[in-house]
Write a protein that holds these residues in place. Structure first.
Motif, PDB file in Angstrom:
ATOM      1  N   LEU A  85      24.206   6.309  32.302  1.00 56.65           N
ATOM      2  CA  LEU A  85      23.056   5.432  32.481  1.00 56.65           C
ATOM      3  C   LEU A  85      22.574   5.584  33.913  1.00 56.65           C
ATOM      4  CD1 LEU A  85      21.194   3.141  31.465  1.00 56.65           C
ATOM      5  CD2 LEU A  85      22.886   1.534  32.308  1.00 56.65           C
ATOM      6  N   ARG A  86      21.316   5.908  34.070  1.00 56.88           N
ATOM      7  CA  ARG A  86      20.759   6.121  35.408  1.00 56.88           C
ATOM      8  C   ARG A  86      20.638   4.788  36.136  1.00 56.88           C
ATOM      9  NH1 ARG A  86      14.915   8.474  36.826  1.00 56.88           N
ATOM     10  NH2 ARG A  86      15.092   8.254  39.055  1.00 56.88           N
ATOM     11  N   ILE A  87      21.203   4.735  37.328  1.00 56.86           N
ATOM     12  CA  ILE A  87      21.148   3.515  38.135  1.00 56.86           C
ATOM     13  C   ILE A  87      19.845   3.532  38.925  1.00 56.86           C
ATOM     14  CG2 ILE A  87      22.254   2.195  39.975  1.00 56.86           C
ATOM     15  CD1 ILE A  87      23.878   2.264  37.392  1.00 56.86           C
ATOM     16  N   ARG A  88      19.008   2.554  38.662  1.00 57.20           N
ATOM     17  CA  ARG A  88      17.724   2.384  39.343  1.00 57.20           C
ATOM     18  C   ARG A  88      17.312   0.933  39.198  1.00 57.20           C
ATOM     19  NH1 ARG A  88      13.667   2.297  35.131  1.00 57.20           N
ATOM     20  NH2 ARG A  88      12.030   2.415  36.659  1.00 57.20           N
ATOM     21  N   ALA A 113      18.481  -5.905  29.086  1.00 55.40           N
ATOM     22  CA  ALA A 113      18.800  -6.494  27.782  1.00 55.40           C
ATOM     23  C   ALA A 113      18.467  -5.511  26.663  1.00 55.40           C
ATOM     24  CB  ALA A 113      18.041  -7.807  27.600  1.00 55.40           C
ATOM     25  N   SER A 114      17.345  -4.797  26.784  1.00 55.10           N
ATOM     26  CA  SER A 114      16.969  -3.805  25.774  1.00 55.10           C
ATOM     27  C   SER A 114      17.970  -2.656  25.740  1.00 55.10           C
ATOM     28  CB  SER A 114      15.579  -3.243  26.063  1.00 55.10           C
ATOM     29  OG  SER A 114      14.611  -4.243  25.980  1.00 55.10           O
ATOM     30  N   ILE A 115      18.400  -2.202  26.907  1.00 55.77           N
ATOM     31  CA  ILE A 115      19.351  -1.089  26.973  1.00 55.77           C
ATOM     32  C   ILE A 115      20.669  -1.458  26.304  1.00 55.77           C
ATOM     33  CG2 ILE A 115      20.776   0.276  28.564  1.00 55.77           C
ATOM     34  CD1 ILE A 115      18.326   0.241  30.487  1.00 55.77           C
ATOM     35  N   TYR A 116      21.119  -2.684  26.515  1.00 57.06           N
ATOM     36  CA  TYR A 116      22.394  -3.125  25.939  1.00 57.06           C
ATOM     37  C   TYR A 116      22.236  -3.804  24.584  1.00 57.06           C
ATOM     38  CZ  TYR A 116      24.949  -1.757  30.045  1.00 57.06           C
ATOM     39  OH  TYR A 116      25.536  -1.015  31.035  1.00 57.06           O
ATOM     40  N   ASN A 117      21.000  -3.874  24.089  1.00 59.76           N
ATOM     41  CA  ASN A 117      20.704  -4.460  22.781  1.00 59.76           C
ATOM     42  C   ASN A 117      21.249  -5.882  22.669  1.00 59.76           C
ATOM     43  OD1 ASN A 117      19.505  -4.466  20.273  1.00 59.76           O
ATOM     44  ND2 ASN A 117      21.305  -3.614  19.251  1.00 59.76           N
ATOM     45  N   ILE A 118      20.984  -6.670  23.709  1.00 58.75           N
ATOM     46  CA  ILE A 118      21.381  -8.076  23.720  1.00 58.75           C
ATOM     47  C   ILE A 118      20.164  -8.913  24.119  1.00 58.75           C
ATOM     48  CG2 ILE A 118      23.831  -7.678  24.225  1.00 58.75           C
ATOM     49  CD1 ILE A 118      23.268  -8.204  27.171  1.00 58.75           C
ATOM     50  N   ALA A 119      20.241 -10.189  23.880  1.00 55.49           N
ATOM     51  CA  ALA A 119      19.160 -11.085  24.260  1.00 55.49           C
ATOM     52  C   ALA A 119      19.154 -11.274  25.779  1.00 55.49           C
ATOM     53  CB  ALA A 119      19.327 -12.438  23.576  1.00 55.49           C
ATOM     54  N   THR A 120      17.987 -11.584  26.330  1.00 54.40           N
ATOM     55  CA  THR A 120      17.913 -11.792  27.780  1.00 54.40           C
ATOM     56  C   THR A 120      18.755 -12.984  28.215  1.00 54.40           C
ATOM     57  OG1 THR A 120      15.834 -12.979  27.465  1.00 54.40           O
ATOM     58  CG2 THR A 120      15.675 -10.686  28.151  1.00 54.40           C
ATOM     59  N   ASN A 121      18.859 -13.995  27.356  1.00 52.17           N
ATOM     60  CA  ASN A 121      19.717 -15.145  27.682  1.00 52.17           C
ATOM     61  C   ASN A 121      21.181 -14.728  27.781  1.00 52.17           C
ATOM     62  OD1 ASN A 121      17.577 -16.883  27.801  1.00 52.17           O
ATOM     63  ND2 ASN A 121      17.821 -17.633  25.711  1.00 52.17           N
ATOM     64  N   THR A 122      21.615 -13.840  26.894  1.00 50.83           N
ATOM     65  CA  THR A 122      22.987 -13.330  26.939  1.00 50.83           C
ATOM     66  C   THR A 122      23.207 -12.544  28.231  1.00 50.83           C
ATOM     67  OG1 THR A 122      22.978 -13.156  24.538  1.00 50.83           O
ATOM     68  CG2 THR A 122      24.704 -11.945  25.705  1.00 50.83           C
ATOM     69  N   LEU A 123      22.221 -11.745  28.597  1.00 48.25           N
ATOM     70  CA  LEU A 123      22.313 -10.994  29.850  1.00 48.25           C
ATOM     71  C   LEU A 123      22.437 -11.950  31.036  1.00 48.25           C
ATOM     72  CD1 LEU A 123      22.049  -8.160  31.309  1.00 48.25           C
ATOM     73  CD2 LEU A 123      19.687  -8.853  31.698  1.00 48.25           C
ATOM     74  N   ARG A 124      21.595 -12.970  31.074  1.00 43.32           N
ATOM     75  CA  ARG A 124      21.650 -13.937  32.179  1.00 43.32           C
ATOM     76  C   ARG A 124      23.019 -14.613  32.257  1.00 43.32           C
ATOM     77  NH1 ARG A 124      16.514 -15.992  30.154  1.00 43.32           N
ATOM     78  NH2 ARG A 124      14.930 -14.670  31.061  1.00 43.32           N
ATOM     79  N   VAL A 140      17.069   4.140  24.669  1.00 43.27           N
ATOM     80  CA  VAL A 140      16.202   3.076  25.176  1.00 43.27           C
ATOM     81  C   VAL A 140      16.061   3.217  26.690  1.00 43.27           C
ATOM     82  CG1 VAL A 140      15.936   0.579  25.452  1.00 43.27           C
ATOM     83  CG2 VAL A 140      16.737   1.508  23.284  1.00 43.27           C
ATOM     84  N   ALA A 141      17.165   3.533  27.358  1.00 37.68           N
ATOM     85  CA  ALA A 141      17.123   3.716  28.812  1.00 37.68           C
ATOM     86  C   ALA A 141      16.187   4.858  29.191  1.00 37.68           C
ATOM     87  CB  ALA A 141      18.524   3.981  29.352  1.00 37.68           C
ATOM     88  N   GLU A 142      16.211   5.959  28.415  1.00 38.00           N
ATOM     89  CA  GLU A 142      15.322   7.087  28.685  1.00 38.00           C
ATOM     90  C   GLU A 142      13.860   6.668  28.561  1.00 38.00           C
ATOM     91  OE1 GLU A 142      16.288  10.452  26.239  1.00 38.00           O
ATOM     92  OE2 GLU A 142      18.389  10.368  26.823  1.00 38.00           O
ATOM     93  N   VAL A 143      13.549   5.864  27.543  1.00 35.36           N
ATOM     94  CA  VAL A 143      12.174   5.406  27.345  1.00 35.36           C
ATOM     95  C   VAL A 143      11.742   4.521  28.518  1.00 35.36           C
ATOM     96  CG1 VAL A 143      10.679   3.967  25.913  1.00 35.36           C
ATOM     97  CG2 VAL A 143      12.227   5.594  24.850  1.00 35.36           C
ATOM     98  N   ILE A 144      12.633   3.639  28.953  1.00 38.57           N
ATOM     99  CA  ILE A 144      12.314   2.755  30.081  1.00 38.57           C
ATOM    100  C   ILE A 144      12.099   3.575  31.344  1.00 38.57           C
ATOM    101  CG2 ILE A 144      13.278   0.978  31.608  1.00 38.57           C
ATOM    102  CD1 ILE A 144      14.577  -0.206  29.025  1.00 38.57           C
ATOM    103  N   ILE A 145      12.927   4.585  31.562  1.00 43.72           N
ATOM    104  CA  ILE A 145      12.774   5.433  32.737  1.00 43.72           C
ATOM    105  C   ILE A 145      11.486   6.250  32.631  1.00 43.72           C
ATOM    106  CG2 ILE A 145      13.745   7.434  33.951  1.00 43.72           C
ATOM    107  CD1 ILE A 145      16.532   6.186  33.247  1.00 43.72           C
ATOM    108  N   ALA A 146      11.181   6.755  31.424  1.00 42.97           N
ATOM    109  CA  ALA A 146       9.946   7.521  31.236  1.00 42.97           C
ATOM    110  C   ALA A 146       8.725   6.648  31.482  1.00 42.97           C
ATOM    111  CB  ALA A 146       9.897   8.097  29.828  1.00 42.97           C
ATOM    112  N   ARG A 147       8.835   5.401  31.073  1.00 42.06           N
ATOM    113  CA  ARG A 147       7.735   4.454  31.283  1.00 42.06           C
ATOM    114  C   ARG A 147       7.532   4.223  32.772  1.00 42.06           C
ATOM    115  NH1 ARG A 147       9.302  -1.226  29.674  1.00 42.06           N
ATOM    116  NH2 ARG A 147      10.138  -1.127  31.751  1.00 42.06           N
ATOM    117  N   GLY A 148       8.615   4.307  33.521  1.00 38.49           N
ATOM    118  CA  GLY A 148       8.535   4.132  34.966  1.00 38.49           C
ATOM    119  C   GLY A 148       8.385   2.678  35.340  1.00 38.49           C
TER     120      GLY A 148
END
Length: 176
Positions: free
Chosen positions: A6-9, A17-28, A68-76
């Motif tokens: 996973l690219r650290i940025r 949350a999208s990368i780990y397929n969890i809810a944002t509340n769970t991430l928080r 998902v991480a690749e898509v997020i990175i591609a999106r910039g």
């Protein structure tokens, strides 16, 4: 900087949350115990140093979805709309004369003068990866344009109107 592939940025809470397929509340809930160790967050983004702590912590319980991480990175980073008399860096990127930006299925169908159903059938064999929301990322749009230009001719004026509409909407949101 790579960590478990996973690219650290910088990422937002929603991105992680999208990368780990969890809810944002769970991430928080998982990030809250790390806050005393980490520097305070700047704006909506976690810094790469904070992301490293979070990834180390989350990898113990969850597996990241690297597509998902690749898509997020591609999106910039999010598109920052230009101030007066400045050009948007994405609007300068063109492929076959078409401005490369984030488009919906309906937008792309209008650009090519076809129905959304025809567009979906045409791009079905392409390996685009997941979309974020209703939009194709600029990288995905580039792949679609290369594929579609073999069969259809894009209407550049329609594409420029769609991009200009996006700028007007963002400008209104920023003013309010």
């Amino acid at each position: 900087m790579e960590h478990e592939s996973l690219r650290i940025r910088s990422y937002t809470s929603r991105d992680l949350a999208s990368i780990y397929n969890i809810a944002t509340n769970t991430l928080r809930r998982h990030v809250k115990p790390l806050e005393p160790v980490m520097d305070p967050r700047i704006g909506h983004y976690f810094t790469p140093k904070q992301v490293r702590y979070i990834v180390e912590h989350l990898n113990k319980r969850f597996k990241p979805d690297l597509k998902v991480a690749e898509v997020i990175i591609a999106r910039g980073l999010p598109m920052v709309y230009p101030k007066r008399n400045q050009k948007c860096r994405l609007c300068e990127m063109r492929l076959d004369g078409l401005p490369i930006s984030a488009y919906t299925t309906k937008d792309l169908a209008n650009i090519y003068g076809i129905t959304p159903k025809t567009l979906r059938k045409s791009i079905q064999p392409l390996d685009l990866g997941p979309r974020l929301g209703n939009y194709f990322s600029p990288k995905q749009v580039g792949i679609i344009v290369e594929h579609m230009s073999k069969r259809f001719k894009p209407d550049i004026k329609v594409a420029e109107e769609i991009v200009a509409r996006g700028h007007r909407i963002a400008k209104k949101k920023a003013e309010s």
